[in-house]
Design a protein around this motif. Sequence first.
Motif, mmCIF file in Angstrom:
data_model
loop_
_atom_site.group_PDB
_atom_site.id
_atom_site.type_symbol
_atom_site.label_atom_id
_atom_site.label_comp_id
_atom_site.label_asym_id
_atom_site.label_seq_id
_atom_site.Cartn_x
_atom_site.Cartn_y
_atom_site.Cartn_z
ATOM 1 N N LEU A 9 -10.771 42.190 -4.214
ATOM 2 C CA LEU A 9 -9.634 43.000 -3.786
ATOM 3 C C LEU A 9 -8.971 42.333 -2.582
ATOM 4 N N PRO A 10 -8.111 41.344 -2.822
ATOM 5 C CA PRO A 10 -7.466 40.657 -1.704
ATOM 6 C C PRO A 10 -6.678 41.628 -0.814
ATOM 7 N N GLU A 11 -6.879 41.509 0.482
ATOM 8 C CA GLU A 11 -6.237 42.425 1.432
ATOM 9 C C GLU A 11 -4.753 42.145 1.629
ATOM 10 N N ASP A 12 -4.299 40.945 1.295
ATOM 11 C CA ASP A 12 -2.913 40.568 1.592
ATOM 12 C C ASP A 12 -1.929 40.911 0.468
ATOM 13 N N LEU A 13 -2.372 41.567 -0.559
ATOM 14 C CA LEU A 13 -1.506 41.899 -1.694
ATOM 15 C C LEU A 13 -1.051 43.357 -1.629
ATOM 16 N N TYR A 14 -0.036 43.664 -2.421
ATOM 17 C CA TYR A 14 0.425 45.036 -2.630
ATOM 18 C C TYR A 14 -0.055 45.451 -4.015
ATOM 19 N N TYR A 15 -0.382 46.738 -4.177
ATOM 20 C CA TYR A 15 -0.955 47.220 -5.433
ATOM 21 C C TYR A 15 -0.246 48.482 -5.909
ATOM 22 N N ASP A 16 -0.166 48.620 -7.254
ATOM 23 C CA ASP A 16 0.332 49.871 -7.815
ATOM 24 C C ASP A 16 -0.815 50.870 -7.980
ATOM 25 N N LEU A 17 -2.016 50.458 -7.627
ATOM 26 C CA LEU A 17 -3.242 51.270 -7.660
ATOM 27 C C LEU A 17 -3.653 51.671 -9.070
ATOM 28 N N ASP A 18 -3.181 50.917 -10.042
ATOM 29 C CA ASP A 18 -3.593 51.153 -11.419
ATOM 30 C C ASP A 18 -3.797 49.824 -12.139
ATOM 31 N N TYR A 19 -2.747 49.041 -12.287
ATOM 32 C CA TYR A 19 -2.844 47.812 -13.065
ATOM 33 C C TYR A 19 -2.521 46.531 -12.300
ATOM 34 N N VAL A 20 -1.480 46.546 -11.496
ATOM 35 C CA VAL A 20 -0.929 45.281 -11.008
ATOM 36 C C VAL A 20 -1.043 45.075 -9.499
ATOM 37 N N TRP A 21 -1.005 43.801 -9.149
ATOM 38 C CA TRP A 21 -0.869 43.367 -7.759
ATOM 39 C C TRP A 21 0.467 42.650 -7.627
ATOM 40 N N VAL A 22 0.981 42.621 -6.397
ATOM 41 C CA VAL A 22 2.260 41.980 -6.107
ATOM 42 C C VAL A 22 2.113 41.167 -4.828
ATOM 43 N N ARG A 23 2.606 39.928 -4.870
ATOM 44 C CA ARG A 23 2.582 39.057 -3.696
ATOM 45 C C ARG A 23 4.001 38.574 -3.390
ATOM 46 N N PRO A 24 4.526 38.900 -2.193
ATOM 47 C CA PRO A 24 5.836 38.381 -1.799
ATOM 48 C C PRO A 24 5.792 36.859 -1.644
#
Length: 148
Positions: A9-24
Amino acid sequence: MSEHRGCELPEDLYYDLDYVWVRPEEGGIYTIGLTDPSQTMSGKVQYVWIKAVGTHREWKKPLARIESGKWAGGIPAPFAGEIVARNETVLSNPNLINIDPYKDAWLVQMRPDDAATALAHLTTGAAAQQALKDWIDRYDVQCMRCQQ
């Protein structure tokens, strides 16, 4: 990187808390992929289909579809925007999602319609970490990585 029940669970990512992660990324682009817990829940990924570059997706509309031996479904867009790149390697080697979900197995890169609100429906930091751990516990997930 945080870990819970074998799930990275990388701390620097954004999550939809279901399926996906997002990295700017640089230039207002966002890289999107499947989380470790969601790839584990889906099982060995056998097929990936990703919308074409240039396709516009509304928030929550599928930007990709994955199929495994036990699950098939769409991967929702975390915000409205245009797909500017897709991971051709994952298209030819879908199982890569089970091996390296946060690096080599990203799905798409998108440019949001509104950069100011692109991350509004996503969670990051301590709140994301706790919510993901709760998700893992609720679904009794024990993450494992497949081999090629």
